[in-house]
Design a protein around this motif. Structure first.
Motif, PDB file in Angstrom:
ATOM      1  N   CYS A 145       0.832  -1.209   0.000  1.00  0.00           N
ATOM      2  CA  CYS A 145       0.000   0.000   0.000  1.00  0.00           C
ATOM      3  C   CYS A 145       0.867   1.261   0.000  1.00  0.00           C
ATOM      4  N   ASN A 168      -0.696   4.360   0.595  1.00  0.00           N
ATOM      5  CA  ASN A 168      -1.560   5.420   1.122  1.00  0.00           C
ATOM      6  C   ASN A 168      -1.054   6.062   2.413  1.00  0.00           C
ATOM      7  N   TYR A 171      -2.043   6.041  10.980  1.00  0.00           N
ATOM      8  CA  TYR A 171      -2.054   5.044  12.062  1.00  0.00           C
ATOM      9  C   TYR A 171      -1.537   3.674  11.601  1.00  0.00           C
ATOM     10  N   CYS A 172      -1.241   3.535  10.310  1.00  0.00           N
ATOM     11  CA  CYS A 172      -1.095   2.184   9.765  1.00  0.00           C
ATOM     12  C   CYS A 172       0.353   1.783   9.489  1.00  0.00           C
ATOM     13  N   VAL A 202       1.111  -0.990   7.785  1.00  0.00           N
ATOM     14  CA  VAL A 202       1.133  -1.885   6.625  1.00  0.00           C
ATOM     15  C   VAL A 202       2.057  -1.420   5.500  1.00  0.00           C
ATOM     16  N   PRO A 203       2.078  -0.126   5.155  1.00  0.00           N
ATOM     17  CA  PRO A 203       3.001   0.280   4.082  1.00  0.00           C
ATOM     18  C   PRO A 203       4.469  -0.024   4.404  1.00  0.00           C
ATOM     19  N   ILE A 261      -4.295  -5.977  -0.206  1.00  0.00           N
ATOM     20  CA  ILE A 261      -4.070  -5.049   0.906  1.00  0.00           C
ATOM     21  C   ILE A 261      -4.753  -3.720   0.593  1.00  0.00           C
ATOM     22  N   GLU A 263     -11.649   1.068  -0.997  1.00  0.00           N
ATOM     23  CA  GLU A 263     -11.708   2.413  -0.443  1.00  0.00           C
ATOM     24  C   GLU A 263     -12.761   3.228  -1.198  1.00  0.00           C
TER      25      GLU A 263
HETATM   26  S1  SF4 Z   1      -3.378  -0.686   4.340  1.00  0.00           S
HETATM   27 FE1  SF4 Z   1      -5.286   0.477   4.474  1.00  0.00          FE
HETATM   28  S2  SF4 Z   1      -5.183   1.558   6.406  1.00  0.00           S
HETATM   29 FE2  SF4 Z   1      -3.096   0.882   5.898  1.00  0.00          FE
HETATM   30  S3  SF4 Z   1      -2.158   2.621   4.818  1.00  0.00           S
HETATM   31 FE3  SF4 Z   1      -3.085   1.288   3.301  1.00  0.00          FE
HETATM   32  S4  SF4 Z   1      -5.148   2.114   2.965  1.00  0.00           S
HETATM   33 FE4  SF4 Z   1      -4.384   2.964   4.856  1.00  0.00          FE
END
Ligand code: SF4
Length: 416
Positions: free
Chosen positions: A147, A149, A153-154, A156-157, A191, A229
């Motif tokens: 990802c 984005n 708070y995430c 994942v990236p 994801i 999204e």
């Molecule tokens: S995985 Fe989802 S929540 Fe995490 S940065 Fe990407 S879009 Fe945002």
């Protein structure tokens, strides 16, 4: 040699574990029914919250303690984020992270226990197709990974890396294989699924892919998109769903995260509440009785009573028939992790409980709205009370009685 795969976290992790299982079985390994029979453990970890990471580590430690002669391979988000927690454990043979999941079995020969590629922002898409699917009725297909984005708070990236998509041919072949193996519902996921586009043709996006999946078999089947999204939903996407409701499930899971404009900005989300609501209304205008569900994070830094009330009222107004609510969890490397105005944990959890109550009320109201309407339930299993259970196209759970097994069948019923 016998193996056991232990999977934590999301559907993408489950899918990758399923692919590993199918590959190991093909190579002549056997799946151990019980942990004590395993010669190899593959632990696919999650790092979405602190709690998740604690669970991963606790499990790896207990496997090492209880089965000292077994080989342990750790992969997934927690090993990508905190590899040293695993490479420092003598009982762990190999730590892989999130790249090389398509070649785990080769990593077993590695002389070093640290195979984690920390340059997660330059990962390549690794094809890990499945043939049979995890469950015997619904089959998950991963079409995208990573990802770009960077929601504040995430993590994942940082753990799953840059957004990257899979070649359309490979996806379509897997879909055909799954349908040929008896799967009746294909779940399209990733994801950041909505950012999908064919790596060789940037104009070929998720709508094009779904259109090409509409005529893969002459036997009845359906397709569900696991999550998308609001900012990635186009008019073409809505029109495709509106004109193919017999195959494309009219259920839209759109992560909301907050119903407060102030908090959305702090979260670095890619839409305003007005834009989110207008997407919902565009869908409602073309797909009567469409189902909406969402994710919400409670207790984000700065979320006061007013901000939470805004979230509650927005969820009530949209009428999400299912709200997945999670208490905010500080994550390393994230912008939110450095923010002030922390909300006490008990308050985060109390707000989760309030949203779950609202979710139940909304679901009841949605079922009432559908009273007298017919839906098609895909029967997944027989439950303990002898009834057959499954989900309708708009993601409502039903159980029905039948004299003989109807597992794997599409069952038409009128909502009373
Ligand atoms: S995985 Fe989802 S929540 Fe995490 S940065 Fe990407 S879009 Fe945002």
């Amino acid at each position: 040699m016998k193996f056991k795969i232990i999977t934590f976290g999301c559907k993408v992790n489950s899918y990758e574990s399923e692919s590993l299982k199918e590959r190991l079985l093909e190579e002549g390994y056997q799946e151990a029914k019980k942990e004590e029979d395993a010669d190899y453990f593959f632990v696919n970890t999650c790092a979405v919250t602190n709690e998740a990471e604690k669970k991963d580590l606790k499990k790896v430690r207990s496997l090492g303690r209880n089965y000292p002669s077994a080989r342990i391979v750790v992969m997934g988000c927690s090993s990508q984020l905190h590899k040293e927690r695993y490479t420092s454990l003598p009982q762990v043979d190999v730590v892989i992270g999130n790249s090389k999941k398509g070649m785990v079995e080769q990593c077993l020969e590695s002389k070093t226990n640290d195979l984690v590629d920390l340059d997660s922002r330059h990962f390549h898409y690794e094809d890990t197709p499945t043939k049979f699917g995890e469950k015997n009725v619904r089959g998950y297909i991963k079409v995208q990974d990573g990802c770009d984005n960077f929601c504040s708070y995430c993590v994942v990236p940082f753990t799953r890396g840059n957004s990257r998509s899979r070649k359309r041919e490979s996806i379509l072949q897997e879909a055909k294989d799954l349908l040929a193996s008896g799967i009746k519902e294909l779940i399209i996921g990733g994801i950041d699924t909505g950012s999908y586009h064919d790596p060789e043709d940037k104009s070929y996006d998720l709508t094009h892919l779904l259109r090409d999946m509409l005529s893969l078999s002459n036997k009845p089947y359906r397709i569900r998109v696991s999550s998308i999204e609001a900012s990635q939903i186009s008019e073409e996407y809505i029109d495709l769903f509106a004109s193919h409701q017999d195959i494309l499930c009219p259920h839209f899971h759109m992560p909301l995260q907050s119903g407060s404009e102030t908090i959305l900005k702090k979260m670095n989300r890619k839409y305003t509440l007005e834009e989110f609501e207008s997407k919902v209304n565009q869908i409602k205008a073309k797909i009567k009785d469409a189902a909406f569900s969402c994710d919400v994070i409670t207790g984000f830094p700065g979320e006061g009573e007013k901000e939470f009330e805004d979230t509650y009222q927005f969820c009530k107004k949209i009428g999400f028939m299912r709200i997945h609510a999670f208490p905010y969890s500080e994550r390393p490397f994230t912008a939110a992790g450095r923010m002030k105005d922390s909300v006490p944990v008990y308050l985060r959890q109390a707000r989760v409980r309030e949203l779950i109550k609202l979710s139940d009320e909304n679901e009841k109201a949605y079922r009432k709205q559908l009273k007298g309407k017919e839906v098609t339930v895909l029967i997944e299993e027989k439950n303990k009370s002898g009834l057959y259970e499954g989900y309708s196209e708009n993601y409502l759970r039903f159980d029905v009685s039948a004299d003989k097994s109807i597992v794997g069948q599409f069952y038409r019923l009128k909502i009373d």
